[in-house]
Scaffold this active site. Structure first.
Site, mmCIF file in Angstrom:
data_model
loop_
_atom_site.group_PDB
_atom_site.id
_atom_site.type_symbol
_atom_site.label_atom_id
_atom_site.label_comp_id
_atom_site.label_asym_id
_atom_site.label_seq_id
_atom_site.Cartn_x
_atom_site.Cartn_y
_atom_site.Cartn_z
ATOM 1 N N LYS A 13 0.731 -1.390 0.044
ATOM 2 C CA LYS A 13 0.217 0.063 -0.055
ATOM 3 C C LYS A 13 0.916 1.207 -0.023
ATOM 4 O O LYS A 13 2.013 1.060 0.271
ATOM 5 C CB LYS A 13 -0.842 0.084 1.322
ATOM 6 C CG LYS A 13 -1.930 -1.158 1.175
ATOM 7 C CD LYS A 13 -2.871 -1.088 2.389
ATOM 8 C CE LYS A 13 -3.863 -2.392 2.078
ATOM 9 N NZ LYS A 13 -4.985 -2.534 3.183
ATOM 10 N N TYR A 53 -12.342 -3.268 -4.144
ATOM 11 C CA TYR A 53 -12.629 -3.481 -2.688
ATOM 12 C C TYR A 53 -14.443 -3.412 -2.664
ATOM 13 O O TYR A 53 -14.936 -2.788 -1.722
ATOM 14 C CB TYR A 53 -12.218 -2.422 -1.885
ATOM 15 C CG TYR A 53 -10.721 -2.578 -1.520
ATOM 16 C CD1 TYR A 53 -10.564 -3.552 -0.607
ATOM 17 C CD2 TYR A 53 -9.821 -1.457 -1.831
ATOM 18 C CE1 TYR A 53 -9.309 -3.942 -0.137
ATOM 19 C CE2 TYR A 53 -8.581 -1.877 -1.188
ATOM 20 C CZ TYR A 53 -8.255 -3.010 -0.436
ATOM 21 O OH TYR A 53 -6.976 -3.025 0.033
ATOM 22 N N ASN A 116 -2.789 -0.447 6.884
ATOM 23 C CA ASN A 116 -1.977 -1.561 7.325
ATOM 24 C C ASN A 116 -0.858 -2.112 6.334
ATOM 25 O O ASN A 116 -0.954 -3.456 6.423
ATOM 26 C CB ASN A 116 -3.134 -2.542 7.619
ATOM 27 C CG ASN A 116 -3.930 -2.896 6.541
ATOM 28 O OD1 ASN A 116 -3.991 -2.710 5.517
ATOM 29 N ND2 ASN A 116 -5.287 -3.686 6.999
ATOM 30 N N HIS A 119 -2.143 -5.648 1.236
ATOM 31 C CA HIS A 119 -3.079 -6.392 0.962
ATOM 32 C C HIS A 119 -2.602 -7.609 0.616
ATOM 33 O O HIS A 119 -1.641 -7.942 -0.178
ATOM 34 C CB HIS A 119 -3.964 -5.741 -0.059
ATOM 35 C CG HIS A 119 -4.867 -6.756 -0.711
ATOM 36 N ND1 HIS A 119 -6.306 -7.020 -0.085
ATOM 37 C CD2 HIS A 119 -4.867 -7.814 -1.578
ATOM 38 C CE1 HIS A 119 -6.813 -7.767 -0.890
ATOM 39 N NE2 HIS A 119 -6.038 -8.330 -1.699
ATOM 40 N N GLU A 130 -8.453 -11.444 -8.161
ATOM 41 C CA GLU A 130 -7.923 -10.260 -8.035
ATOM 42 C C GLU A 130 -6.709 -10.450 -8.948
ATOM 43 O O GLU A 130 -6.366 -9.145 -9.503
ATOM 44 C CB GLU A 130 -7.400 -10.212 -6.299
ATOM 45 C CG GLU A 130 -8.487 -10.066 -5.571
ATOM 46 C CD GLU A 130 -8.123 -9.933 -3.886
ATOM 47 O OE1 GLU A 130 -6.832 -10.357 -3.655
ATOM 48 O OE2 GLU A 130 -8.870 -10.043 -3.008
HETATM 49 N N1 UDP Z 1 -10.067 -1.660 6.724
HETATM 50 C C1 UDP Z 1 -10.321 -0.503 7.630
HETATM 51 N N2 UDP Z 1 -11.109 -0.567 8.708
HETATM 52 C C2 UDP Z 1 -11.816 -1.692 9.079
HETATM 53 C C3 UDP Z 1 -11.663 -2.880 8.277
HETATM 54 C C4 UDP Z 1 -10.873 -2.759 7.155
HETATM 55 O O1 UDP Z 1 -9.974 0.641 7.311
HETATM 56 O O2 UDP Z 1 -12.402 -1.725 10.209
HETATM 57 C C5 UDP Z 1 -9.501 -1.635 5.572
HETATM 58 C C6 UDP Z 1 -8.085 -2.099 5.812
HETATM 59 O O3 UDP Z 1 -6.960 -1.472 4.976
HETATM 60 C C7 UDP Z 1 -7.954 -3.520 5.179
HETATM 61 C C8 UDP Z 1 -9.137 -3.174 4.018
HETATM 62 O O4 UDP Z 1 -9.983 -2.258 4.541
HETATM 63 O O5 UDP Z 1 -6.905 -4.195 4.998
HETATM 64 C C9 UDP Z 1 -10.143 -4.408 3.618
HETATM 65 O O6 UDP Z 1 -10.413 -4.999 4.840
HETATM 66 P P1 UDP Z 1 -10.433 -6.714 4.936
HETATM 67 O O7 UDP Z 1 -11.316 -6.982 6.139
HETATM 68 O O8 UDP Z 1 -10.516 -7.361 3.536
HETATM 69 O O9 UDP Z 1 -8.944 -6.911 5.576
HETATM 70 P P2 UDP Z 1 -7.642 -7.634 5.156
HETATM 71 O O10 UDP Z 1 -8.158 -8.606 3.891
HETATM 72 O O11 UDP Z 1 -6.952 -6.632 4.047
HETATM 73 O O12 UDP Z 1 -6.917 -8.008 5.989
HETATM 74 MG MG MG Z 2 -9.738 -8.935 2.607
#
Ligand code: UDP
Ligand code: MG
Length: 151
Positions: A13, A53, A116, A119, A130
Site C-alpha cells: 500500500k 474493494y 495496514n 493487502h 484479484e
Molecule cells: N479496513 C479499515 N477498517 C476496518 C476494516 C478494514 O480501514 O474496520 C481496511 C483495511 O485497510 C483492510 C481493508 O479495509 O486491509 C480491507 O478489509 P478486509 O477486512 O478485507 O481486511 P484484509 O483482508 O486486508 O486483512
Molecule cells: Mg480482505
C-alpha cells in the site's frame, strides 16, 4: 509428492512505498520461498480501487480506504509458492495491527487498521479474481525458481 502450488495477489500500500520498505517486504516473501510472478509499481485510480474493494462498499471506512489507496503509488504483486494464499495471509498478519502477531509485516510496520501496509487475497478464489483484475494474462510469468534462496 503432492504439491499445492498457488499464486496469490498482494498490494504494498502507499505507506509501504513511501516508507521505503518495498524491498524489505518483498525480501520477506522471497526468503519464504515465494517467487515474484508479476510486479507493477503504479498509481491506481479511484474507479479501480472501488471495483477491487466492492465487497466493502457499504462499510463506513470505504471512502477513507479509497482515499488512502489512491494517495500514492502502490506495488501490485503476484506471488507464487506452496500454499501461497495462506502463507502470505500469515506473513501479513491480522487486519488490525493491534491484533497482529510478532514477526508479521503488519505487526512491524502498520500504524493502524486503515493504513495496514499490505493487502493479500483471502482465498484461492479471491486470488484468481484479484490477479485477473490487476494483471493481463501475459504479465503473469512462469519460471522454475532455484531450489534454494540465493545469498
Ligand atoms: N479496513 C479499515 N477498517 C476496518 C476494516 C478494514 O480501514 O474496520 C481496511 C483495511 O485497510 C483492510 C481493508 O479495509 O486491509 C480491507 O478489509 P478486509 O477486512 O478485507 O481486511 P484484509 O483482508 O486486508 O486483512
Ligand atoms: Mg480482505
Amino acid at each position: 509428492m503432492t504439491t499445492s502450488l498457488q499464486t496469490t495477489f498482494v498490494i504494498i500500500k502507499p505507506n509501504g512505498v513511501k516508507g521505503g520498505i518495498i524491498g524489505e517486504i518483498i525480501s520477506r516473501f522471497e526468503k519464504s520461498r515465494l517467487s515474484v510472478a508479476a510486479i507493477s509499481l503504479r498509481n491506481i485510480t479511484r474507479a479501480e480501487t472501488e471495483g477491487f474493494y466492492a465487497e466493502h462498499k457499504d462499510r463506513g471506512f470505504f471512502g477513507e480506504l479509497v482515499d488512502f489507496m489512491t494517495s500514492g503509488p502502490v506495488v501490485l504483486l503476484a506471488l507464487r509458492g506452496e500454499k501461497a494464499v495462506e502463507a502470505v495471509r500469515h506473513m501479513n498478519g491480522a487486519t488490525n495491527p493491534a491484533n497482529a502477531l510478532p514477526g508479521t509485516i503488519r505487526f512491524d510496520y502498520a500504524p493502524n487498521t486503515g493504513e495496514n501496509v499490505v493487502h493479500s487475497s483471502d482465498s484461492a478464489e479471491s486470488a484468481a479474481r484479484e490477479l485477473a483484475y490487476w494483471f493481463k494474462a501475459e504479465e503473469l510469468t512462469e519460471y522454475t525458481p532455484a531450489s534454494h534462496v540465493l545469498g
